[in-house]
Design a protein around this motif. Structure first.
Motif, PDB file in Angstrom:
ATOM      1  N   LYS A  17      43.651  33.930  35.339  1.00  0.00           N
ATOM      2  CA  LYS A  17      44.333  32.766  35.916  1.00  0.00           C
ATOM      3  C   LYS A  17      44.351  32.959  37.417  1.00  0.00           C
ATOM      4  O   LYS A  17      44.686  34.033  37.912  1.00  0.00           O
ATOM      5  CB  LYS A  17      45.765  32.683  35.400  1.00  0.00           C
ATOM      6  CG  LYS A  17      45.877  32.024  34.070  1.00  0.00           C
ATOM      7  CD  LYS A  17      47.240  31.284  33.961  1.00  0.00           C
ATOM      8  CE  LYS A  17      47.323  30.533  32.666  1.00  0.00           C
ATOM      9  NZ  LYS A  17      47.710  31.408  31.540  1.00  0.00           N
ATOM     10  N   GLU A  46      27.743  44.037  45.231  1.00  0.00           N
ATOM     11  CA  GLU A  46      28.732  44.125  46.308  1.00  0.00           C
ATOM     12  C   GLU A  46      30.154  44.095  45.758  1.00  0.00           C
ATOM     13  O   GLU A  46      30.387  43.733  44.608  1.00  0.00           O
ATOM     14  CB  GLU A  46      28.583  42.923  47.241  1.00  0.00           C
ATOM     15  CG  GLU A  46      27.401  42.990  48.163  1.00  0.00           C
ATOM     16  CD  GLU A  46      27.165  41.612  48.731  1.00  0.00           C
ATOM     17  OE1 GLU A  46      27.404  41.421  49.932  1.00  0.00           O
ATOM     18  OE2 GLU A  46      26.755  40.721  47.969  1.00  0.00           O
ATOM     19  N   SER A  52      33.959  46.196  38.050  1.00  0.00           N
ATOM     20  CA  SER A  52      35.087  46.869  37.398  1.00  0.00           C
ATOM     21  C   SER A  52      35.639  46.009  36.271  1.00  0.00           C
ATOM     22  O   SER A  52      35.993  46.534  35.210  1.00  0.00           O
ATOM     23  CB  SER A  52      36.211  47.150  38.403  1.00  0.00           C
ATOM     24  OG  SER A  52      35.761  48.056  39.373  1.00  0.00           O
TER      25      SER A  52
HETATM   26  N1  ATP Z   1      43.819  40.942  37.286  1.00  0.00           N
HETATM   27  C1  ATP Z   1      43.152  40.090  38.064  1.00  0.00           C
HETATM   28  N2  ATP Z   1      43.644  38.843  38.318  1.00  0.00           N
HETATM   29  C2  ATP Z   1      42.978  37.961  39.089  1.00  0.00           C
HETATM   30  N3  ATP Z   1      41.783  38.223  39.666  1.00  0.00           N
HETATM   31  C3  ATP Z   1      41.247  39.440  39.469  1.00  0.00           C
HETATM   32  C4  ATP Z   1      41.901  40.444  38.674  1.00  0.00           C
HETATM   33  N4  ATP Z   1      41.111  41.547  38.649  1.00  0.00           N
HETATM   34  C5  ATP Z   1      40.035  41.264  39.409  1.00  0.00           C
HETATM   35  N5  ATP Z   1      40.105  40.002  39.899  1.00  0.00           N
HETATM   36  C6  ATP Z   1      39.112  39.321  40.729  1.00  0.00           C
HETATM   37  O1  ATP Z   1      37.886  39.352  40.022  1.00  0.00           O
HETATM   38  C7  ATP Z   1      36.798  39.528  40.929  1.00  0.00           C
HETATM   39  C8  ATP Z   1      35.986  40.727  40.526  1.00  0.00           C
HETATM   40  O2  ATP Z   1      36.724  41.898  40.809  1.00  0.00           O
HETATM   41  P1  ATP Z   1      36.228  43.360  40.426  1.00  0.00           P
HETATM   42  O3  ATP Z   1      37.299  44.316  40.795  1.00  0.00           O
HETATM   43  O4  ATP Z   1      35.763  43.355  39.034  1.00  0.00           O
HETATM   44  O5  ATP Z   1      34.966  43.537  41.394  1.00  0.00           O
HETATM   45  P2  ATP Z   1      34.116  44.837  41.727  1.00  0.00           P
HETATM   46  O6  ATP Z   1      32.688  44.448  41.637  1.00  0.00           O
HETATM   47  O7  ATP Z   1      34.580  45.969  40.887  1.00  0.00           O
HETATM   48  O8  ATP Z   1      34.468  45.110  43.265  1.00  0.00           O
HETATM   49  P3  ATP Z   1      34.579  46.523  44.047  1.00  0.00           P
HETATM   50  O9  ATP Z   1      33.168  46.950  44.268  1.00  0.00           O
HETATM   51  O10 ATP Z   1      35.282  46.168  45.300  1.00  0.00           O
HETATM   52  O11 ATP Z   1      35.334  47.479  43.188  1.00  0.00           O
HETATM   53  C9  ATP Z   1      37.404  39.634  42.316  1.00  0.00           C
HETATM   54  O12 ATP Z   1      37.359  38.382  42.923  1.00  0.00           O
HETATM   55  C10 ATP Z   1      38.841  40.042  42.027  1.00  0.00           C
HETATM   56  O13 ATP Z   1      39.688  39.600  43.051  1.00  0.00           O
END
Ligand code: ATP
Ligand code: MG
Length: 339
Positions: A17, A46, A52
Protein backbone atom coordinates in the motif's frame (compact mmCIF):
# COMPACT_ATOMS: atom_id res chain seq x y z
CA UNK A 1 18.66 -37.09 -16.37
CA UNK A 2 17.05 -33.68 -16.25
CA UNK A 3 17.74 -31.59 -13.20
CA UNK A 4 14.75 -30.12 -11.43
CA UNK A 5 14.99 -26.65 -9.92
CA UNK A 6 15.09 -26.60 -6.13
CA UNK A 7 13.37 -23.22 -6.16
CA UNK A 8 10.90 -22.04 -8.72
CA UNK A 9 9.29 -18.62 -8.56
CA UNK A 10 6.36 -18.16 -10.92
CA UNK A 11 4.86 -14.82 -11.89
CA UNK A 12 5.49 -13.43 -8.44
CA UNK A 13 3.99 -10.06 -7.58
CA UNK A 14 4.45 -8.05 -4.38
CA UNK A 15 2.59 -4.80 -3.96
CA UNK A 16 2.62 -2.57 -0.93
CA UNK A 17 0.00 0.00 0.00
CA UNK A 18 1.44 3.38 -0.94
CA UNK A 19 1.37 6.44 1.30
CA UNK A 20 -0.56 8.01 -1.58
CA UNK A 21 -4.16 7.00 -0.99
CA UNK A 22 -5.54 4.25 -3.18
CA UNK A 23 -2.17 3.65 -4.83
CA UNK A 24 0.22 0.73 -4.64
CA UNK A 25 3.97 0.34 -4.72
CA UNK A 26 4.62 -2.15 -7.53
CA UNK A 27 7.81 -3.50 -5.96
CA UNK A 28 7.86 -6.92 -7.68
CA UNK A 29 5.80 -7.51 -10.79
CA UNK A 30 5.37 -10.80 -12.63
CA UNK A 31 8.81 -12.19 -11.78
CA UNK A 32 9.74 -15.77 -12.62
CA UNK A 33 13.10 -17.23 -11.64
CA UNK A 34 14.61 -20.66 -11.09
CA UNK A 35 17.44 -21.93 -8.94
CA UNK A 36 19.02 -25.34 -9.38
CA UNK A 37 20.64 -27.32 -6.56
CA UNK A 38 24.08 -26.05 -5.64
CA UNK A 39 23.92 -23.09 -8.00
CA UNK A 40 24.93 -19.49 -7.24
CA UNK A 41 22.73 -17.09 -9.14
CA UNK A 42 23.16 -13.32 -9.13
CA UNK A 43 20.34 -10.78 -8.87
CA UNK A 44 21.46 -7.29 -9.81
CA UNK A 45 19.88 -3.91 -10.32
CA UNK A 46 19.99 -0.37 -8.99
CA UNK A 47 18.73 0.65 -5.59
CA UNK A 48 14.95 0.46 -5.29
CA UNK A 49 14.48 -2.06 -8.12
CA UNK A 50 12.81 -4.59 -5.82
CA UNK A 51 15.66 -7.06 -5.24
CA UNK A 52 15.20 -7.30 -1.47
CA UNK A 53 11.41 -7.40 -1.78
CA UNK A 54 11.73 -10.32 -4.19
CA UNK A 55 14.10 -12.13 -1.79
CA UNK A 56 11.92 -11.36 1.21
CA UNK A 57 8.79 -12.56 -0.56
CA UNK A 58 10.49 -15.83 -1.52
CA UNK A 59 11.32 -16.61 2.11
CA UNK A 60 7.92 -15.42 3.38
CA UNK A 61 9.01 -12.18 5.07
CA UNK A 62 6.64 -10.33 2.70
CA UNK A 63 3.34 -11.59 1.40
CA UNK A 64 3.02 -12.16 -2.34
CA UNK A 65 0.00 -10.48 -3.91
CA UNK A 66 0.09 -12.96 -6.82
CA UNK A 67 2.20 -15.81 -8.14
CA UNK A 68 3.74 -18.88 -6.59
CA UNK A 69 6.92 -20.02 -4.83
CA UNK A 70 7.71 -23.71 -5.26
CA UNK A 71 10.31 -25.58 -3.24
CA UNK A 72 11.19 -28.93 -4.82
CA UNK A 73 8.05 -28.61 -6.91
CA UNK A 74 5.75 -27.97 -3.92
CA UNK A 75 3.76 -24.72 -3.90
CA UNK A 76 4.38 -23.19 -0.46
CA UNK A 77 0.93 -21.61 -0.42
CA UNK A 78 -0.61 -25.09 -0.26
CA UNK A 79 1.28 -25.93 2.96
CA UNK A 80 0.47 -25.17 6.57
CA UNK A 81 1.61 -26.08 10.07
CA UNK A 82 4.73 -28.22 10.44
CA UNK A 83 5.12 -28.79 6.68
CA UNK A 84 5.16 -25.05 6.02
CA UNK A 85 7.60 -24.38 8.86
CA UNK A 86 9.92 -27.06 7.58
CA UNK A 87 9.82 -25.65 4.03
CA UNK A 88 10.38 -22.16 5.35
CA UNK A 89 13.48 -23.37 7.20
CA UNK A 90 14.79 -24.76 3.91
CA UNK A 91 14.76 -21.17 2.61
CA UNK A 92 17.12 -18.96 4.60
CA UNK A 93 17.80 -15.26 4.27
CA UNK A 94 21.27 -13.80 4.93
CA UNK A 95 21.01 -10.09 5.63
CA UNK A 96 23.27 -7.32 4.42
CA UNK A 97 23.89 -6.01 7.88
CA UNK A 98 25.57 -8.57 10.14
CA UNK A 99 24.93 -6.20 13.07
CA UNK A 100 21.16 -6.43 13.01
CA UNK A 101 21.03 -10.16 12.25
CA UNK A 102 22.35 -11.27 15.64
CA UNK A 103 21.28 -10.74 19.21
CA UNK A 104 24.00 -8.78 21.01
CA UNK A 105 23.33 -10.42 24.33
CA UNK A 106 24.02 -13.92 23.07
CA UNK A 107 27.33 -15.66 22.78
CA UNK A 108 28.22 -17.21 19.43
CA UNK A 109 27.53 -20.65 20.89
CA UNK A 110 24.11 -19.59 22.16
CA UNK A 111 23.18 -18.03 18.82
CA UNK A 112 23.95 -21.23 16.94
CA UNK A 113 22.47 -23.44 19.65
CA UNK A 114 19.19 -21.55 19.37
CA UNK A 115 18.99 -22.20 15.63
CA UNK A 116 19.71 -25.90 16.17
CA UNK A 117 16.96 -26.10 18.78
CA UNK A 118 14.52 -24.51 16.34
CA UNK A 119 15.53 -27.19 13.87
CA UNK A 120 14.57 -29.80 16.46
CA UNK A 121 18.02 -31.05 17.49
CA UNK A 122 17.06 -32.20 20.99
CA UNK A 123 20.27 -33.57 22.47
CA UNK A 124 22.73 -31.05 23.89
CA UNK A 125 25.71 -33.18 22.86
CA UNK A 126 24.43 -33.34 19.25
CA UNK A 127 24.00 -29.57 19.28
CA UNK A 128 27.53 -29.08 20.64
CA UNK A 129 28.93 -31.33 17.93
CA UNK A 130 26.95 -29.52 15.20
CA UNK A 131 28.05 -26.13 16.56
CA UNK A 132 31.71 -27.18 16.26
CA UNK A 133 31.04 -28.44 12.73
CA UNK A 134 29.26 -25.23 11.71
CA UNK A 135 31.97 -22.97 13.13
CA UNK A 136 34.49 -24.97 11.18
CA UNK A 137 32.40 -24.72 7.99
CA UNK A 138 32.28 -20.93 8.19
CA UNK A 139 35.97 -20.68 9.03
CA UNK A 140 35.72 -19.63 12.68
CA UNK A 141 37.87 -21.07 15.45
CA UNK A 142 36.03 -22.92 18.19
CA UNK A 143 37.26 -20.41 20.79
CA UNK A 144 34.84 -17.73 19.48
CA UNK A 145 32.00 -19.91 20.77
CA UNK A 146 32.10 -18.28 24.20
CA UNK A 147 32.43 -14.71 22.97
CA UNK A 148 29.51 -12.33 22.73
CA UNK A 149 28.47 -11.58 19.18
CA UNK A 150 28.92 -7.85 19.91
CA UNK A 151 32.65 -8.42 20.48
CA UNK A 152 33.18 -9.74 16.95
CA UNK A 153 34.30 -7.95 13.79
CA UNK A 154 31.83 -7.43 10.94
CA UNK A 155 33.29 -10.31 8.96
CA UNK A 156 33.15 -12.64 11.95
CA UNK A 157 29.56 -11.65 12.67
CA UNK A 158 28.56 -12.34 9.11
CA UNK A 159 30.18 -15.78 9.43
CA UNK A 160 28.16 -16.45 12.59
CA UNK A 161 24.98 -15.31 10.84
CA UNK A 162 25.77 -17.71 7.98
CA UNK A 163 26.47 -20.53 10.47
CA UNK A 164 23.06 -19.88 12.02
CA UNK A 165 21.39 -20.07 8.62
CA UNK A 166 23.23 -23.30 7.83
CA UNK A 167 22.24 -24.83 11.18
CA UNK A 168 18.80 -25.67 9.82
CA UNK A 169 20.19 -27.44 6.71
CA UNK A 170 18.74 -25.05 4.14
CA UNK A 171 18.30 -25.92 0.47
CA UNK A 172 18.40 -22.28 -0.60
CA UNK A 173 20.15 -19.21 0.80
CA UNK A 174 18.92 -15.78 -0.25
CA UNK A 175 21.99 -13.62 0.33
CA UNK A 176 21.00 -9.96 0.32
CA UNK A 177 24.20 -8.00 -0.34
CA UNK A 178 25.90 -10.10 2.34
CA UNK A 179 29.34 -8.52 1.94
CA UNK A 180 28.58 -4.91 1.07
CA UNK A 181 28.61 -3.78 4.73
CA UNK A 182 32.03 -5.36 5.24
CA UNK A 183 35.49 -3.85 4.84
CA UNK A 184 36.89 -4.25 1.37
CA UNK A 185 39.72 -6.38 2.73
CA UNK A 186 37.45 -9.06 4.16
CA UNK A 187 34.84 -9.10 1.41
CA UNK A 188 36.83 -11.55 -0.66
CA UNK A 189 37.22 -13.91 2.29
CA UNK A 190 33.49 -14.00 2.98
CA UNK A 191 32.79 -14.36 -0.77
CA UNK A 192 35.12 -17.35 -0.88
CA UNK A 193 33.21 -18.79 2.02
CA UNK A 194 29.99 -18.65 -0.03
CA UNK A 195 31.70 -20.29 -2.98
CA UNK A 196 33.00 -23.07 -0.74
CA UNK A 197 29.61 -23.68 0.85
CA UNK A 198 27.94 -24.00 -2.47
CA UNK A 199 30.54 -26.58 -3.52
CA UNK A 200 30.67 -28.54 -0.27
CA UNK A 201 27.04 -28.46 0.85
CA UNK A 202 25.25 -28.08 -2.45
CA UNK A 203 23.18 -25.18 -1.12
CA UNK A 204 21.68 -23.05 -3.88
CA UNK A 205 22.25 -19.36 -3.42
CA UNK A 206 20.49 -16.31 -4.82
CA UNK A 207 23.09 -13.62 -4.46
CA UNK A 208 21.74 -10.06 -4.46
CA UNK A 209 24.28 -7.35 -5.28
CA UNK A 210 24.92 -3.94 -6.77
CA UNK A 211 28.46 -4.94 -7.48
CA UNK A 212 28.44 -6.58 -10.87
CA UNK A 213 32.08 -7.60 -10.66
CA UNK A 214 31.35 -9.58 -7.51
CA UNK A 215 28.43 -11.39 -9.09
CA UNK A 216 30.37 -12.11 -12.24
CA UNK A 217 33.05 -13.88 -10.26
CA UNK A 218 30.68 -15.91 -8.12
CA UNK A 219 27.52 -16.62 -10.08
CA UNK A 220 26.96 -19.06 -12.91
CA UNK A 221 23.84 -17.18 -14.02
CA UNK A 222 22.54 -13.67 -13.50
CA UNK A 223 19.12 -12.03 -13.41
CA UNK A 224 18.98 -8.29 -14.07
CA UNK A 225 16.08 -6.52 -12.37
CA UNK A 226 14.64 -3.12 -13.16
CA UNK A 227 11.69 -1.49 -11.42
CA UNK A 228 10.09 -4.72 -10.26
CA UNK A 229 10.75 -6.76 -13.40
CA UNK A 230 13.44 -9.12 -14.65
CA UNK A 231 14.63 -7.49 -17.87
CA UNK A 232 17.38 -9.94 -18.79
CA UNK A 233 18.84 -13.19 -17.57
CA UNK A 234 21.48 -15.57 -18.77
CA UNK A 235 24.72 -17.41 -18.04
CA UNK A 236 27.14 -14.92 -16.42
CA UNK A 237 29.84 -14.97 -19.07
CA UNK A 238 27.36 -14.72 -21.94
CA UNK A 239 25.50 -11.87 -20.25
CA UNK A 240 28.69 -9.95 -19.52
CA UNK A 241 30.05 -10.53 -23.03
CA UNK A 242 26.74 -9.86 -24.81
CA UNK A 243 24.46 -7.78 -22.59
CA UNK A 244 21.27 -7.62 -24.61
CA UNK A 245 19.02 -5.23 -22.76
CA UNK A 246 19.79 -1.50 -22.80
CA UNK A 247 19.55 -1.46 -19.01
CA UNK A 248 22.10 -4.27 -18.60
CA UNK A 249 24.44 -2.55 -21.05
CA UNK A 250 24.24 0.73 -19.18
CA UNK A 251 24.50 -0.93 -15.77
CA UNK A 252 27.65 -2.76 -16.86
CA UNK A 253 29.14 0.35 -18.42
CA UNK A 254 28.50 2.44 -15.33
CA UNK A 255 30.12 -0.05 -12.93
CA UNK A 256 33.41 1.46 -11.76
CA UNK A 257 36.58 -0.03 -13.23
CA UNK A 258 38.71 -1.90 -10.72
CA UNK A 259 41.86 -0.29 -12.13
CA UNK A 260 41.99 3.42 -11.11
CA UNK A 261 43.77 4.44 -14.36
CA UNK A 262 41.13 2.72 -16.47
CA UNK A 263 38.47 4.33 -14.27
CA UNK A 264 39.85 7.84 -15.00
CA UNK A 265 40.03 7.14 -18.73
CA UNK A 266 36.56 5.65 -18.92
CA UNK A 267 34.39 7.28 -21.55
CA UNK A 268 31.27 5.17 -21.22
CA UNK A 269 28.20 7.12 -20.19
CA UNK A 270 26.99 6.55 -16.67
CA UNK A 271 23.37 5.73 -16.14
CA UNK A 272 21.23 8.79 -16.74
CA UNK A 273 18.40 9.83 -14.44
CA UNK A 274 16.93 7.85 -11.60
CA UNK A 275 14.65 4.88 -11.22
CA UNK A 276 11.05 6.20 -11.58
CA UNK A 277 8.65 5.74 -8.68
CA UNK A 278 7.32 2.17 -8.45
CA UNK A 279 4.00 3.71 -7.38
CA UNK A 280 3.29 4.77 -10.97
CA UNK A 281 5.71 2.85 -13.18
CA UNK A 282 5.91 3.83 -16.87
CA UNK A 283 3.51 2.03 -19.22
CA UNK A 284 4.89 -0.62 -21.58
CA UNK A 285 8.59 -1.14 -21.03
CA UNK A 286 9.46 0.28 -17.63
CA UNK A 287 12.96 1.26 -18.73
CA UNK A 288 11.76 3.33 -21.69
CA UNK A 289 11.91 6.68 -19.86
CA UNK A 290 15.69 6.28 -19.45
CA UNK A 291 16.41 4.29 -22.59
CA UNK A 292 18.30 5.93 -25.44
CA UNK A 293 16.76 3.43 -27.89
CA UNK A 294 13.10 3.81 -26.88
CA UNK A 295 10.53 4.04 -29.67
CA UNK A 296 6.76 4.52 -29.60
CA UNK A 297 6.09 0.80 -29.43
CA UNK A 298 7.88 0.64 -26.06
CA UNK A 299 5.13 2.81 -24.55
CA UNK A 300 2.33 0.59 -25.80
CA UNK A 301 3.26 -2.89 -24.61
CA UNK A 302 5.38 -4.73 -22.11
CA UNK A 303 8.06 -6.40 -24.25
CA UNK A 304 8.10 -10.21 -24.06
CA UNK A 305 11.33 -12.02 -23.14
CA UNK A 306 13.14 -12.85 -26.40
CA UNK A 307 15.27 -16.02 -26.32
CA UNK A 308 18.75 -15.24 -27.62
CA UNK A 309 20.89 -18.28 -26.84
CA UNK A 310 20.49 -21.23 -24.47
CA UNK A 311 19.29 -19.84 -21.15
CA UNK A 312 19.72 -16.22 -22.26
CA UNK A 313 16.75 -13.92 -22.80
CA UNK A 314 16.06 -10.22 -22.81
CA UNK A 315 12.80 -8.30 -22.63
CA UNK A 316 13.53 -5.58 -25.18
CA UNK A 317 12.10 -5.07 -28.66
CA UNK A 318 15.70 -4.68 -29.88
CA UNK A 319 17.01 -7.71 -27.94
CA UNK A 320 18.17 -9.60 -31.04
CA UNK A 321 20.00 -6.60 -32.51
CA UNK A 322 21.59 -5.81 -29.16
CA UNK A 323 22.70 -9.40 -28.81
CA UNK A 324 24.32 -9.44 -32.25
CA UNK A 325 26.00 -6.10 -31.61
CA UNK A 326 24.00 -4.43 -34.39
CA UNK A 327 22.67 -1.88 -31.96
CA UNK A 328 23.90 -0.54 -28.62
CA UNK A 329 22.41 1.56 -25.85
CA UNK A 330 25.87 3.02 -25.30
CA UNK A 331 26.04 4.59 -28.74
CA UNK A 332 22.86 6.60 -28.94
CA UNK A 333 21.22 6.79 -32.39
CA UNK A 334 21.29 10.24 -34.08
CA UNK A 335 17.62 10.97 -33.40
CA UNK A 336 18.21 10.46 -29.67
CA UNK A 337 21.16 12.87 -29.71
CA UNK A 338 19.09 15.50 -31.48
CA UNK A 339 16.31 15.32 -28.89
N1 ATP B 1 7.22 -2.36 3.35
C1 ATP B 1 7.21 -1.53 2.31
N2 ATP B 1 6.18 -0.65 2.13
C2 ATP B 1 6.14 0.18 1.07
N3 ATP B 1 7.09 0.22 0.10
C3 ATP B 1 8.14 -0.62 0.23
C4 ATP B 1 8.27 -1.52 1.34
N4 ATP B 1 9.41 -2.24 1.17
C5 ATP B 1 9.98 -1.78 0.04
N5 ATP B 1 9.23 -0.82 -0.54
C6 ATP B 1 9.50 -0.11 -1.79
O1 ATP B 1 9.63 -1.10 -2.80
C7 ATP B 1 10.64 -0.71 -3.73
C8 ATP B 1 11.68 -1.80 -3.84
O2 ATP B 1 12.44 -1.82 -2.66
P1 ATP B 1 13.57 -2.90 -2.37
O3 ATP B 1 14.09 -2.66 -1.00
O4 ATP B 1 13.05 -4.23 -2.67
O5 ATP B 1 14.68 -2.51 -3.46
P2 ATP B 1 16.18 -3.02 -3.60
O6 ATP B 1 16.38 -3.36 -5.03
O7 ATP B 1 16.46 -4.07 -2.60
O8 ATP B 1 17.03 -1.70 -3.28
P3 ATP B 1 18.48 -1.58 -2.56
O9 ATP B 1 19.46 -1.98 -3.61
O10 ATP B 1 18.57 -0.15 -2.20
O11 ATP B 1 18.50 -2.49 -1.38
C9 ATP B 1 11.19 0.62 -3.25
O12 ATP B 1 10.54 1.64 -3.93
C10 ATP B 1 10.81 0.62 -1.78
O13 ATP B 1 10.66 1.94 -1.32
MG1 MG C 1 17.82 -4.24 -1.01
Amino acid sequence: MTREPVLKVENLQTRFKSVQRGKFVHAVDDVSIELYPGEIVGLVGESGCGKSTLGRTIVGLEKATAGRVLLDGVDLSTLSGAALRSSRRALQYVFQDPYSALNDRQTVGEAIDEALLIDGVRSQSDRNRRTRELLDQVGLAEVVKDRHTRELSGGQRQRVAIARSLAVNPRVLICDEPVSALDLSIRAQVMNLFLGLQKDLGVACLFIAHDLALVRQAASRVYVMYLGKIVEHGPSQELYDHPSHPYSQMLLASAPEVDPVAERQRKAPVMVGEVPSPTSPPSGCRFRTRCPLAIDECKQQVPPAYKLSPGHSSACVFAKDLHRGKRSALIAPPEANAA
